[in-house]
Design an enzyme around this catalytic site. Structure first.
Site, mmCIF file in Angstrom:
data_model
loop_
_atom_site.group_PDB
_atom_site.id
_atom_site.type_symbol
_atom_site.label_atom_id
_atom_site.label_comp_id
_atom_site.label_asym_id
_atom_site.label_seq_id
_atom_site.Cartn_x
_atom_site.Cartn_y
_atom_site.Cartn_z
ATOM 1 N N ASP A 44 48.544 97.021 -97.332
ATOM 2 C CA ASP A 44 47.491 97.892 -96.818
ATOM 3 C C ASP A 44 46.451 97.044 -96.085
ATOM 4 O OD1 ASP A 44 46.364 100.860 -97.230
ATOM 5 O OD2 ASP A 44 44.685 99.449 -97.316
ATOM 6 N N ASN A 77 38.158 101.011 -87.298
ATOM 7 C CA ASN A 77 38.170 102.204 -86.446
ATOM 8 C C ASN A 77 36.762 102.660 -86.100
ATOM 9 O OD1 ASN A 77 40.902 102.676 -85.989
ATOM 10 N ND2 ASN A 77 41.172 103.805 -87.893
ATOM 11 N N HIS A 88 39.526 103.820 -82.282
ATOM 12 C CA HIS A 88 40.913 103.971 -82.739
ATOM 13 C C HIS A 88 41.906 103.182 -81.882
ATOM 14 C CE1 HIS A 88 40.286 106.990 -85.894
ATOM 15 N NE2 HIS A 88 39.305 107.444 -85.138
ATOM 16 N N ASP A 132 44.664 100.882 -83.485
ATOM 17 C CA ASP A 132 46.097 100.939 -83.192
ATOM 18 C C ASP A 132 46.637 99.556 -82.845
ATOM 19 O OD1 ASP A 132 46.093 103.636 -83.646
ATOM 20 O OD2 ASP A 132 46.177 104.216 -81.532
ATOM 21 N N GLU A 141 47.276 103.167 -92.513
ATOM 22 C CA GLU A 141 47.344 101.703 -92.508
ATOM 23 C C GLU A 141 48.160 101.155 -93.669
ATOM 24 O OE1 GLU A 141 43.418 102.724 -94.637
ATOM 25 O OE2 GLU A 141 44.753 103.588 -93.149
#
Length: 317
Positions: free
Chosen positions: A178, A186, A191, A195, A221
């Protein structure tokens, strides 16, 4: 360019057919008088069409077709059998062996060209369908952002490995990965940068694993890594190496360099375990421990297989 294999033990006949085939667009014809040599060439080169003489001294058309269709790559290749034989038994035998069409000798050139065109179009549609099916398979099994196995495909792989490891008694470990503080990434950078982090992280994990391993994105994630033939001790060494590699990675944001870390929860599958959700929950519990202990580290689930077996025995009694 499409390839046609012409198999006829009489060279003038083979060359005549090759001359007819030259009238077809974008086609290369190769002739063979030896059916064994033709089989070997077809197995290596996979033609788009075969024109096959039925009556040959070393191997008739039925035997050739039987051996031809044994190759997986040749099972769908169109074959036109050309023969002077009048017996219906020869026709039935060749059709049962996998012939797609027939031509009678002496061959009419226009008929041959028309039938060859039909078979080549059939082959083209087969290839288009195979490519479409491959694209659908990729869409069904792959996470679109990262290119990793999606959750469903990863769970299928985990079930397969569970079955295999229980059958052969080999070790199997599962790691839950994670990204740390990903919401803050973010919120701070947007975002699109988030990404980019997920894509780079996916690439780093894919580079680090072996061919037999599987990396999947479970959602957001959160990722998971399947490590067959690997004990929890060996998996821990792998995870420590992965942490170091991720720690050193960079995302160039023009005005600054973004670094990030991950936390990893690790567990080993016990003998007799068959439920993927139980194993993933255990790895997730270890992941929580890694997060609570400061992140950027690997934590191993404390339950050992002896405890699992004791619990199993208690339930059974």
């Amino acid at each position: 360019m499409k390839k046609i294999a012409i198999v006829d033990d009489v060279l003038p006949n083979a060359l005549l057919l090759k001359g007819y085939a030259k009238r077809l667009d974008d086609v290369e014809a190769v002739t063979f008088t030896d059916p064994v040599e033709a089989l070997e060439w077809c197995a290596e080169n996979v033609p788009d069409l075969v024109m096959l003489d039925y009556l040959m001294p070393e191997m008739d058309g039925t035997e050739f077709l039987n051996r031809f269709r044994e190759f997986e790559t040749l099972r769908d290749i169109p074959v036109v059998v050309i023969t002077a034989a009048e017996q219906k038994e020869a026709l039935y035998s060749a059709l049962q062996a996998g012939a797609n069409d027939f031509l009678r000798k002496p061959v009419d050139d226009l008929e041959l060209i028309a039938r060859a065109n039909n078979m080549l179009q059939l082959r083209a549609r087969q290839l288009e369908l195979a490519e479409a099916n491959e694209r659908l398979l990729v869409l069904a099994t792959t996470d679109s952002l990262t290119g990793l196995a999606n959750r469903r495909h990863f769970l299928d792989k985990l079930r397969d490995e569970l079955s295999r490891t229980q059958r052969y008694g080999r070790p199997l470990s599962v790691a839950m990965v994670d990204a740390d503080h990903f919401k803050a990434v973010n919120d701070t950078y947007g975002h699109e940068v988030g990404d980019r982090v997920l894509q780079q992280l996916s690439s780093l994990m894919s580079q680090e694993v072996r061919d037999v391993d599987c990396v999947g994105r479970l959602g957001g994630e959160e990722f998971a890594i399947l490590l067959p033939e690997t004990s929890v001790e060996g998996a821990k060494v792998f995870c420590e190496r992965l942490l170091k590699k991720i720690r050193a990675a960079e995302i160039d944001l023009d005005e600054k360099i973004l670094h990030y870390t991950v936390s990893i929860g690790l567990t080993e599958v016990c003998k007799g375990e068959t439920k993927p959700d139980v194993i993933l929950n255990r790895a997730d519990e270890a992941l929580y421990v890694a997060k609570e202990s400061g992140r950027d580290r690997v934590a191993i689930h404390e339950m050992r297989c002896e405890e699992f077996h004791a619990l199993t025995q208690t339930v059974m009694t």
